[in-house]
Design a protein around this motif. Structure first.
Motif, PDB file in Angstrom:
ATOM      1  N   MET A   1       5.762   6.010  -0.230  1.00  0.00           N
ATOM      2  CA  MET A   1       4.700   5.014  -0.106  1.00  0.00           C
ATOM      3  C   MET A   1       3.333   5.611  -0.426  1.00  0.00           C
ATOM      4  O   MET A   1       2.474   4.945  -1.010  1.00  0.00           O
ATOM      5  CB  MET A   1       4.702   4.424   1.319  1.00  0.00           C
TER       6      MET A   1
ATOM      7  N   ASP B   1      13.845   3.852  -4.551  1.00  0.00           N
ATOM      8  CA  ASP B   1      13.200   2.610  -4.139  1.00  0.00           C
ATOM      9  C   ASP B   1      12.040   2.281  -5.081  1.00  0.00           C
ATOM     10  O   ASP B   1      11.177   3.119  -5.338  1.00  0.00           O
ATOM     11  CB  ASP B   1      12.681   2.754  -2.705  1.00  0.00           C
TER      12      ASP B   1
ATOM     13  N   LEU C   1      10.476   8.249   2.927  1.00  0.00           N
ATOM     14  CA  LEU C   1       9.841   6.931   2.878  1.00  0.00           C
ATOM     15  C   LEU C   1       8.328   7.069   2.863  1.00  0.00           C
ATOM     16  O   LEU C   1       7.643   6.423   2.044  1.00  0.00           O
ATOM     17  CB  LEU C   1      10.282   6.096   4.084  1.00  0.00           C
TER      18      LEU C   1
ATOM     19  N   TYR D   1       8.227   2.848  -4.298  1.00  0.00           N
ATOM     20  CA  TYR D   1       7.610   4.169  -4.417  1.00  0.00           C
ATOM     21  C   TYR D   1       6.770   4.282  -5.689  1.00  0.00           C
ATOM     22  O   TYR D   1       6.070   5.279  -5.888  1.00  0.00           O
ATOM     23  CB  TYR D   1       8.674   5.257  -4.414  1.00  0.00           C
TER      24      TYR D   1
ATOM     25  N   PRO E   1       9.188  -1.708   0.692  1.00  0.00           N
ATOM     26  CA  PRO E   1      10.332  -0.789   0.598  1.00  0.00           C
ATOM     27  C   PRO E   1      11.637  -1.427   1.053  1.00  0.00           C
ATOM     28  O   PRO E   1      11.642  -2.415   1.794  1.00  0.00           O
ATOM     29  CB  PRO E   1       9.931   0.368   1.534  1.00  0.00           C
TER      30      PRO E   1
END
Length: 253
Positions: free
Chosen positions: A86, A159, A82, A162, A132
């Motif tokens: 990001m 996702d 994650l 991203y 997200p």
């Protein structure tokens, strides 16, 4: 959201980013420069979005203590993915990030548009939201200006945050608004098989889009033709606006 692919524990422990990028299903990602990751200014606000932020960052930068890693490997891997995603969304809208993604675009790493009249135009990944865990990544075609789902289920589970909502459009604009020297040195963003060398301005990409025109005995269907004329008028006005903006930027530079 992505599946964890097989890889040796030693590679995982020592070089997390290399392991992540080489894992199946992560081909859309590019490598984020270490200097960008280590600059805390670039990570502003991410500590509130990622649990175990400090440890996840240590895992990404290969600074995590081995004992802690053994205890929390599963949880930290999810958070590290994650966090890297990001960071990746912020990286690919920088000059260096755009250049890396441009190289992947030229190789058609993201696939080609399935629309016949787009003549296999290369696609770019885009998110439908910058938050997200809401929407998976889609593929944007600069010709028909439409979105498509990735063919691979592995890619389809990535996702969309991203990549963010800005990236593909900034890449097209960047191709037109860079300084003259850089534009001559870099190869143009153009459709496969076209040797025109035309710069990849949003206006030029939009103008190359062909329309399918339904006909009955050679005549266009009235209602569809009327709608298409209206759509083309709107597009022409938008193209004129984009050309004016690009011309103004060129004059200022």
């Amino acid at each position: 959201m992505e599946e964890i692919s097989s890889g040796s524990d030693s590679d995982y422990s020592r070089y997390w980013i290399s392991w992540f990028l080489s894992s199946k299903g992560n081909e859309y990602f590019c490598e984020v420069d270490e200097d960008f990751i280590l600059d805390r200014f670039n990570l502003t606000g991410l500590n509130s979005e990622v649990a175990n932020y400090s440890q996840a960052l240590d895992l990404i930068t290969d600074n995590l203590d081995d004992d802690i890693q053994d205890e929390l490997r599963g949880t930290l891997d999810v958070q590290a993915r994650l966090l890297y995603g990001m960071i990746h969304a912020r990286w690919i809208v920088t000059q260096r990030g755009l250049q890396k993604m441009l190289e992947k675009y030229k190789r058609a790493d993201f696939g080609r548009c399935p629309r016949v009249l787009c003549q296999q135009q290369n696609l770019l990944p885009v998110g439908l939201t910058d938050t997200p865990y809401e929407k998976s990544v889609k593929l944007y075609c600069g010709r028909c200006e439409d979105l498509y789902s990735p063919k691979s289920t592995r890619h389809g589970s990535i996702d969309g945050a991203y990549f963010g909502t800005t990236f593909p459009h900034l890449l097209y604009l960047g191709g037109a608004q860079g300084d003259r020297r850089r534009r001559r040195e870099e190869q143009d963003v153009s459709a496969p098989g076209e040797g025109s060398g035309e710069q990849a301005s949003t206006a030029s990409v939009a103008l190359r889009a062909d329309r399918y025109r339904p006909r009955v005995y050679g005549f266009q269907v009235h209602e569809i033709a009327k709608l298409q004329r209206w759509q083309e008028a709107i597009r022409d006005r938008q193209v004129a606006h984009l050309e004016a903006v690009e011309e103004a930027v060129t004059v200022r530079s």
